[in-house]
Structures are given as C-alpha cells and as structure tokens.
Design a protein around this motif. Structure first.
Motif, PDB file in Angstrom:
ATOM      1  N   ALA A 260       0.848  -1.188   0.000  1.00 28.48           N
ATOM      2  CA  ALA A 260       0.000   0.000   0.000  1.00 28.48           C
ATOM      3  C   ALA A 260       0.883   1.238   0.000  1.00 28.48           C
ATOM      4  N   VAL A 261       0.700   2.086  -1.025  1.00 28.32           N
ATOM      5  CA  VAL A 261       1.586   3.222  -1.263  1.00 28.32           C
ATOM      6  C   VAL A 261       0.778   4.517  -1.256  1.00 28.32           C
ATOM      7  N   PRO A 262       1.009   5.408  -0.304  1.00 29.51           N
ATOM      8  CA  PRO A 262       0.362   6.725  -0.376  1.00 29.51           C
ATOM      9  C   PRO A 262       0.771   7.441  -1.661  1.00 29.51           C
ATOM     10  N   ALA A 287      -2.394   2.103  -4.710  1.00 29.76           N
ATOM     11  CA  ALA A 287      -2.203   3.533  -4.473  1.00 29.76           C
ATOM     12  C   ALA A 287      -3.325   4.039  -3.582  1.00 29.76           C
ATOM     13  N   VAL A 288      -2.963   4.845  -2.586  1.00 28.79           N
ATOM     14  CA  VAL A 288      -3.935   5.383  -1.639  1.00 28.79           C
ATOM     15  C   VAL A 288      -3.880   6.901  -1.675  1.00 28.79           C
ATOM     16  N   GLU A 289      -5.037   7.533  -1.883  1.00 30.95           N
ATOM     17  CA  GLU A 289      -5.125   8.986  -1.995  1.00 30.95           C
ATOM     18  C   GLU A 289      -6.181   9.551  -1.062  1.00 30.95           C
ATOM     19  N   ALA A 365      -0.102   7.235   7.474  1.00 33.83           N
ATOM     20  CA  ALA A 365      -1.193   6.409   7.976  1.00 33.83           C
ATOM     21  C   ALA A 365      -2.197   6.078   6.884  1.00 33.83           C
ATOM     22  N   ALA A 366      -2.200   6.846   5.801  1.00 38.17           N
ATOM     23  CA  ALA A 366      -3.122   6.568   4.699  1.00 38.17           C
ATOM     24  C   ALA A 366      -2.946   5.152   4.166  1.00 38.17           C
ATOM     25  N   SER A 367      -1.741   4.610   4.241  1.00 33.56           N
ATOM     26  CA  SER A 367      -1.518   3.255   3.716  1.00 33.56           C
ATOM     27  C   SER A 367      -2.359   2.230   4.463  1.00 33.56           C
ATOM     28  N   GLY A 389      -0.850 -13.392   1.958  1.00 37.57           N
ATOM     29  CA  GLY A 389       0.408 -13.796   2.584  1.00 37.57           C
ATOM     30  C   GLY A 389       1.081 -12.643   3.293  1.00 37.57           C
ATOM     31  N   THR A 390       1.819 -11.811   2.556  1.00 41.27           N
ATOM     32  CA  THR A 390       2.578 -10.707   3.133  1.00 41.27           C
ATOM     33  C   THR A 390       2.047  -9.384   2.618  1.00 41.27           C
ATOM     34  N   LEU A 391       1.635  -8.544   3.555  1.00 40.61           N
ATOM     35  CA  LEU A 391       1.123  -7.209   3.232  1.00 40.61           C
ATOM     36  C   LEU A 391       2.088  -6.182   3.803  1.00 40.61           C
ATOM     37  N   VAL A 392       2.503  -5.221   2.965  1.00 37.92           N
ATOM     38  CA  VAL A 392       3.451  -4.187   3.385  1.00 37.92           C
ATOM     39  C   VAL A 392       2.779  -2.832   3.290  1.00 37.92           C
ATOM     40  N   LEU A 393       2.845  -2.065   4.381  1.00 40.17           N
ATOM     41  CA  LEU A 393       2.323  -0.705   4.436  1.00 40.17           C
ATOM     42  C   LEU A 393       3.495   0.267   4.455  1.00 40.17           C
ATOM     43  N   LEU A 394       3.456   1.273   3.610  1.00 39.14           N
ATOM     44  CA  LEU A 394       4.507   2.291   3.612  1.00 39.14           C
ATOM     45  C   LEU A 394       4.088   3.444   4.519  1.00 39.14           C
ATOM     46  N   ASN A 395       4.745   3.567   5.653  1.00 37.73           N
ATOM     47  CA  ASN A 395       4.554   4.717   6.531  1.00 37.73           C
ATOM     48  C   ASN A 395       5.534   5.781   6.072  1.00 37.73           C
TER      49      ASN A 395
END
Length: 406
Positions: A260-262, A287-289, A365-367, A389-395
């Motif tokens: 998840a990428v802001p 993409a998160v907006e 935090a939007a991610s 499986g693997t979820l990655v959040l970009l802070n």
C-alpha cells in the motif's frame, strides 16, 4: 502530446473511491538502476529504516503477516523524500558540472564531500523546487549539506510547522497563495528565468506521454532534458523497496503480496511499480489517496491524466490535483488498484499505528486506511492471490513531518 484535462469533483467518475485492474499485474518493465542504493549507503548516518511486523493488524486484515516500512526517521528527516532529493540533486549537479558518476564517493568516502569541493570552484548554483512539505524540506537539507542556497515555493494548506522546518534548513521559503499545481508552475518559471537556478522538482507538467515505455519529455516543462531530474528522484526511491525485499528475506517472510503506497502525484507509486513489475512475482500495488484529491484514481478511471478539483485535507503531502506526467505511463500500465480515503480514516489509522508502536503522520497512515478499504470482502477478488500472505504498508512520514492530526 495531450495535456491533462480538468475535472471537477462533482462529475460522475471524479467521486469514485475504488479502481481495480488485475491485468496490470502481468505488465513488466526493466529493472531500475542500482547506483542510487550505493550512493545512499555511502552517506553518513545511512541505515535501512525499520520494517516493523504488526501481528494485530494481520489478524484484523485476514492475512498471514503485516509489515510497516517505517520512514518516520530517514537520514535525520521525518520522511522518505530525502532518498529522492539527495540522489536527484547529486545526479543533476554532476550533470551540470560535467562530472562522472561516483555513487560511492572517491575511495568509498562520502559522495557529497567530493561534490562539495567541486561546487566551491564552480559558478553559483541555487536549488529551486515547489513542495507541499516533505520534498521541499529534503531539497533544503541537501542544499545545506552542499553549502548551496535554496528557494522553496509552498502552496496554500501546508502546516506552519512544516514551513518552519524548511526555513530551519536554511532555505528561503516563498508562499504561493494557490494550490500545489500552481506552485509547481511558478517554480518552473522561476528556475527558467535564472541561469544559476537548478529546478529539483519531483513532478512537472502533466502530459500524456503515450506508451509506458516512452518515459521521456513528460516532465520537461518546455526545456529539453528536464525530465531527467524527476526521473533521478524516482530512481532514488528504489532504495526503499530494495531494503524491504532484504528485510523480508531476513525474517523468513514470503515476498510482498500487496504493498500500500500513499500517492500524491504518483512518483513513489511509480517507483513501487518499477520495482515490483521488473522482478519475480506479481503483487498488488495499491495507491492510496485522499478523498479530497484523488487525481491518480480518477485518471485511471478515465484512462487519461486529468486534473481534479482538490479540497482541504490533513494529508497535505498527498493534496495534488494532477498526476505526474513522468509517472503516468507506469500508473496506467502497471498499477492494479487504487483507493481514496477520508481524513477521519487516516486519523483512525494514525492512532491505531501509534498504539502499536509506529509513529505516523496522516500521509503515512493513509496506507493502513487504504489497505482496510481495499481488503473489504467485495474487493478482495480483484487483488493478487498473494495478498493473503505478506502485506506491506509504507509509513511515508512521521508526525513531525505534518502535525495536522496532532
């Protein structure tokens, strides 16, 4: 080349909150250059930012493992942007001075030391950029390290504390009483009028460049070769994604299934797409907006770059009306999901992350807010099977970068 068309948020597709195109996961592109990682590794104080595992979020989201790439402290700044700004400025100055690329410095030393010595004997150089916060502070910090002046144009809506942080780096701050896109235009005009100025912009005029393989001239702002600087900035972000791969391997985790990428103009999303569409696997790149500025999502829905009418949002660093022209071919071809979130959802995500030991600004935090929205039962079928499986959040930022929520 067609420029981005304007679109008010009241039009039918402009208010859309979800976009999915699973076929984009089959698209591939060449690997990004690797020199940026060597450059960053040679900088004093460099260390990979932490990858924090949060089992409580894995339970909530119904996946095996959740990791947060925590960019709240990167090379002394509270956001990831220094990765792109440092590499972009370094490459642009080498190009301006006609110097060879030495990302590891002479004899493995600090590459900025070499450059600083060369600049002392060269004609004056002034760095110029527009920013909604983190990019401008990063450019100002690099200018300070190199002993160069910098002028940072700031649009309306940027928190006073974020503006103070820019001036604390020694830069001149010029307020622009208009949205971000206008600040970008004024920065380009300012740089074009001053031979000593070097424009270090991570976006430019939003133009449709055609195929995803045609990555030139989308950011040229009317000057030949101007697209190279924003491309170098994007290349600098590749270090972040290489670190994630190494860190996942180190803890025995499966490769990324969803990241998840802001997204503001989409430059970081472009870097994520290039990384994940040039190697093995085909994860969902989400993409998160902000709901107030869904320019990437709306452009994907229309199939062309559009300019949306933006509104106030706590996610100031994502408050962008037009996708990056350089990023657009990659977003169009390789981005398989996009979602918009409200300020309330971002605020809740920031509080939840803080309760789990991760300090986040509203953009970072939007991610998590976006992952929650994307993993709703009626949307999961559109995601890569590996998302379980693997979820990655970009802070992407800490609270010091944008204190709007605090």
């Amino acid at each position: 080349m067609a420029t981005a068309s304007s679109l008010a948020l009241g039009t039918p597709l402009a208010g859309r909150s979800w976009f999915a195109r699973p076929t984009a996961r089959a698209w591939t592109c060449p690997r990004p250059p690797r020199a940026a990682a060597a450059f960053h590794a040679a900088l004093p104080g460099y260390a990979p930012t932490r990858l924090a595992e949060l089992p409580a979020l894995a339970d909530e989201l119904g996946v095996d493992r959740v990791f947060v790439k925590d960019e709240s402290l990167r090379l002394g700044l509270p956001a990831f942007k220094i990765l792109g700004a440092s590499w972009g400025v370094y490459r642009a100055l080498l190009d301006r001075l006609g110097l060879p690329l030495r990302p590891g410095g002479v004899s493995g030393g600090d590459p900025l030391d070499d450059l600083r010595e060369r600049l002392a004997a060269a004609p004056p150089v002034r760095l110029v950029t527009a920013t909604d916060g983190n990019h401008g502070r990063a450019v100002a910090a690099v200018a300070r390290l190199l002993g160069l002046p910098a002028e940072i144009l700031v649009p309306e809506g940027v928190h006073p504390a974020a503006q103070d942080a820019i001036t604390a780096e020694g830069a001149r701050l010029t307020p622009v009483p208009a949205p971000y896109d206008e600040a970008v235009r004024r920065a380009a005009a300012l740089a074009a009028s001053d031979p000593s100025a070097l424009l270090v912009q991570d976006t430019g005029s939003a133009q449709d460049t055609g195929s995803a393989q045609d990555t030139g001239s989308a950011q040229d702002m009317g000057a030949p070769g101007r697209d190279r600087v924003p491309q170098w900035i994007v290349d600098g972000y590749s270090t972040l994604f290489s670190e994630i791969d190494d860190q996942l391997r180190a803890v025995g985790a499966a490769q990324t299934g969803l990241i998840a990428v802001p997204a503001g103009v989409g430059s970081l999303a472009q870097a994520a797409i290039v990384h994940h569409r040039s190697g093995g696997g085909a994860p969902t790149v989400l993409a998160v907006e902000p709901e107030a500025a869904p320019c990437v999502l709306t452009s994907l829905a229309w199939g062309r770059p559009v300019t949306v009418e933006t509104g106030p949002t706590a996610m100031a660093g994502l408050n962008c009306a037009t996708p990056s022209g350089l990023a657009w071919p990659y977003l169009r071809a390789g981005l398989d999901a996009a979602v918009s979130v409200s300020d309330a959802e971002a605020a809740r995500a920031a509080r939840d992350l803080a309760g789990l030991g991760v300090r986040s600004g509203p953009c970072g935090a939007a991610s998590l807010a976006g992952a929650r929205a994307a993993l709703a039962p009626h949307r999961r079928a559109s995601l890569a099977p590996e998302h379980r499986g693997t979820l990655v959040l970009l802070n992407t930022e800490g609270p010091a970068a944008n204190p709007a929520l605090f």
